[in-house]
Design an enzyme around this catalytic site. Sequence first.
Site, PDB file in Angstrom:
ATOM      1  N   HIS A 111       0.867  -1.187   0.000  1.00 34.12           N
ATOM      2  CA  HIS A 111       0.000   0.000   0.000  1.00 34.12           C
ATOM      3  C   HIS A 111       0.896   1.227   0.000  1.00 34.12           C
ATOM      4  CE1 HIS A 111      -3.160   2.793   0.666  1.00 34.12           C
ATOM      5  NE2 HIS A 111      -2.684   3.177   1.828  1.00 34.12           N
ATOM      6  N   ASP A 119       1.086   5.156  -0.320  1.00 38.08           N
ATOM      7  CA  ASP A 119       0.421   6.460  -0.285  1.00 38.08           C
ATOM      8  C   ASP A 119       1.126   7.431  -1.226  1.00 38.08           C
ATOM      9  OD1 ASP A 119      -1.659   6.163   1.764  1.00 38.08           O
ATOM     10  OD2 ASP A 119       0.024   5.791   3.109  1.00 38.08           O
ATOM     11  N   ASP A 158      -7.660   1.536   2.637  1.00 35.63           N
ATOM     12  CA  ASP A 158      -7.205   2.525   3.618  1.00 35.63           C
ATOM     13  C   ASP A 158      -8.106   3.741   3.791  1.00 35.63           C
ATOM     14  OD1 ASP A 158      -5.431   3.315   5.610  1.00 35.63           O
ATOM     15  OD2 ASP A 158      -4.166   4.451   4.249  1.00 35.63           O
ATOM     16  N   HIS A 169      -6.476   9.618  -0.477  1.00 33.71           N
ATOM     17  CA  HIS A 169      -7.113   9.641   0.844  1.00 33.71           C
ATOM     18  C   HIS A 169      -6.263  10.277   1.938  1.00 33.71           C
ATOM     19  CE1 HIS A 169      -5.040   5.691   0.510  1.00 33.71           C
ATOM     20  NE2 HIS A 169      -4.691   5.936   1.758  1.00 33.71           N
TER      21      HIS A 169
END
Length: 983
Positions: free
Chosen positions: A68, A70, A192, A429
């Site tokens: 994951h 970001d 997430d 996000h």
Amino acid sequence: MTTLGRSCFQGPRRGLGARGARRAGPRPPLPVLFVVLVAAPGTRAAGYQTCPTVQPDMLNVHLLPHTHDDVGWVKTIDQYYDGGKYSLHHGAVKNILDSVISALRAEPSRRFVYVEMAFFSRWWHQQTFTTRQAVWELVHQGRLEFANGGWVMNDEAATHYGAIVDQMTLGLRFLQDTFGDDGRPRVAWHIDPFGHSREQASLFAQMGFDGFFLGRVDYQDKELREKKQEMELVWRGSTSLEPPTADLFTGVLPSVYDPPKNVCWDLLCEVKVLEDHPYSPQNNTKALVDYFLDVATDQKYRTNHTVMTTGGDFHYEKADMWFTNLDKLIRLVNAEVSVPALRCSCPSVYLEAGTWEDDFFPYADVPHQFWTGYFSSRPALKRYERVSYNFLQVCKQLEALASPAANVGPYGSGDSALLEEAMALLQHHDAITGTSRQLVAEDYARRLAAGWGRCEVLLSNALARLSGSQEAFSICPELNISVCPLSQTSARFQVAIYNPLARKVDRMVRLPVSAGAFLVKDPSGHAVPSDVKGQKPSPELLFSASVPALGFSIYSVSRVSLQRSNTHTPQPIPQKPGSDVLVIKNEFIRATFDPETGLLIRIHDVEQKLVLPVSQSFFWYTAGTESIMDSQVSGAYIFNPRQVKPFPMSRGAQIRLVKTPLVQEVHQNFSAWCAQVVRLYRGQRHLELEWTVGPIPVGDKWGKEVISRFDTPLDTKGYFYTDSNGREILKRRRNYRQWAGNYYTSQHSKFTSRYPPPTLDTCYTLTLSWPHSPQVHGRLLGDDNRGLTEALVQEDPGLRVRGRHLVLLDVISKASAGHRLLAEEEVLAPQVVLAPGGGAPYHSGAFWGTQFSGLRRELPPSVHLLTLARWGPNTLLLRLEHQFASGEDSGRNLSSPVTLNLQRLFSTFTITRLQETTLAANQPRANASRLQWTPDTGFVHNLTVPPVDLAAITLQPMEIRTFVASILWRQNPRGHREAPSQD
């Protein structure tokens, strides 16, 4: 001998096949079918065709190796990609992708899932031809799979649906152009984001996804779902669209997106490697296999399928560590079970599952810790994103209307691509949410500004071509604080107003000017009424402009003597204590204020004879101190103030009244750092409240979170309604859980009504139209311990922010028409462009035009032109949206299906062919085949795809239809208007 097969991640894996019993307590003597994401050499990814039948009498375990990543959070996207500032936060995506590809090529049984195209596309463009060929082969074999496929993994609360569709289109188009159908994701993957919206599920379903995996679900909701074995569901994303159009199989992951505690072999993990040498004193195979089987058989799903994510935040920087230990684990576990038959898992054609029509907001991960603080974190960045969405649509439309001349012209080279990528990045996000560090937020803003620069060149080229004149066009991005150098220093200038809506709009234009009187003329040369409002140093010129659909009007402004102008210069009227009630009004609305407190006390709809007592003021919550910290303080994510009841900003407001023929205003001053203007323009059917808050003082060592609160006597029985990402409406319940969970984000509308309504004609509804949240601003002194490690304190003296709330009073039968059409006008507001005038002709013999429309006829008010953008050299992307829900408008019949004739609709080009696609435009709609699910409401048949007829495109309520249009450019770009048709 154990043979490994490949698990198909193109579709949902958990909850497939026959219902199974919940497995809890001691491990049952059940053979384990252990399926890891691997592929046999030479297999080809062809949807689900390579998946054999699932074994119904075996426990199917699915490992999902993933990372994951970001695209900005504690570090910027560049720092996360290159690995810079590693001491600040781990993460080096370039190294992750290099390492994963190397590990996959080294062992043909391995498989990996990747999500964020903002990173992957950057990495791809840096690779050699040889590496690209190898990656293409991995994708073609299904060993490197893409989930979600958007530019980013977008937030679901603070985002507008149009921006979500844009960013998904950008990422999925990259995959389609690069890898074809082999690279097309089949599963949406939001592990997430901090809660999940129903509209997001609807959009994913319309994009053609087969399933949706969620990570963060409220802790109480998750506990109940585990207990009732409802971790899988068919999410009905729309109550208007006919099932299964917006139905989507949805599964909740067991541990957000992290691996089981002792099954983590990354550089970031504190777990011993799996030592399987039989004579080693560190041999830990038995303990680890026993632990793993206990975890696998204790999953809370209703079937004999379970999933484990094997990855986390920026994992796999040294991918061989992960894969080597996973390879050992697979071998050892398969040797442990009595029937080591490994097969490929594949979704069965039908599934029985519960149906869910709500959303997953608000989100709390533990008791009393609601993630509702981010609804208002970094409000200035949130506003910048929203006006940038507006400007991006203007740029894309002009790029489509003005032909390639918009990209290369007298002002240089410009395009919308840079702003499109920056806007896509802002949907992440940790971007639009305001949950990134200050340095990262500044980087997001810098990228938007760079995109604006390229788009401004495009806009100038397009306006010059369409108007026939080369002017020194300029945009005033600081009009919200009354700063515009050209209008403030010039005695004569032009104002071009571009309308991105497919219907005519009337808009009040406000420009800062120097002192004096002004004459304003419309495109036909006729003088129009205008006002100069305010005193030095910042007087404002006001005039009402009428702008055609998808076009512009050019007004001229010149300073003249007071005798020659149509300008009225108002004087402020101070309100004395003890005076009669204070009123501002126009032909539709009357707003009354208490002269003692200066607060709004009543709204009166004059036309419909509706009167509603309502008061509005500002309050603030204590967010924590530097010396006295709660166990959980408010922060960028969490809203958890120290008291339930907020403090009033003041007992009242100092007020002054301004009245002119065009506008009436009450200026309220609540404190040294909180003020508001309540405004009514002539002809306006809503009340406008423009507030300014900040800099918030923290010298008292108290962090503060400021809200705007409306109080009414409406008998709502505790219920109210909010929109979901700016589209469909959801019912909410006040005080259903802890009071901090009463806050919801809203992209344009939040409203209340009398309950129960005696009749539709007597039920009042008060609609509050605001972006994001009633929480308007905050300055916090503590970090909420969710990984950011930085307080939203801002540098001294702090940040001043400005925003608007729009208030509508109506009967319920007409309310939807009011708030939906108003929201459309606010989200896609007219773009004001200034020029000094006197420019040269665009080319020899060019005709100077002061008004233009890209449409030969307006679209009906129920139809929204969601997208008009360049797609290829001679193709455009066109999205048409029915913006009303089924049955919500009974006043003007706006909820009925609409049929459009697209023949000869546009003035600068002719559509020669339409190909309908799925919502994200990455596959023809006729070829899209989604998996079918049987919800507990009964079997749902697949819908037939309607034919594409240029003369008859029908839109059902809430339907969005997407087309790639082949076009021929017209020689005369200016076009003309026709009388409105009846289609």
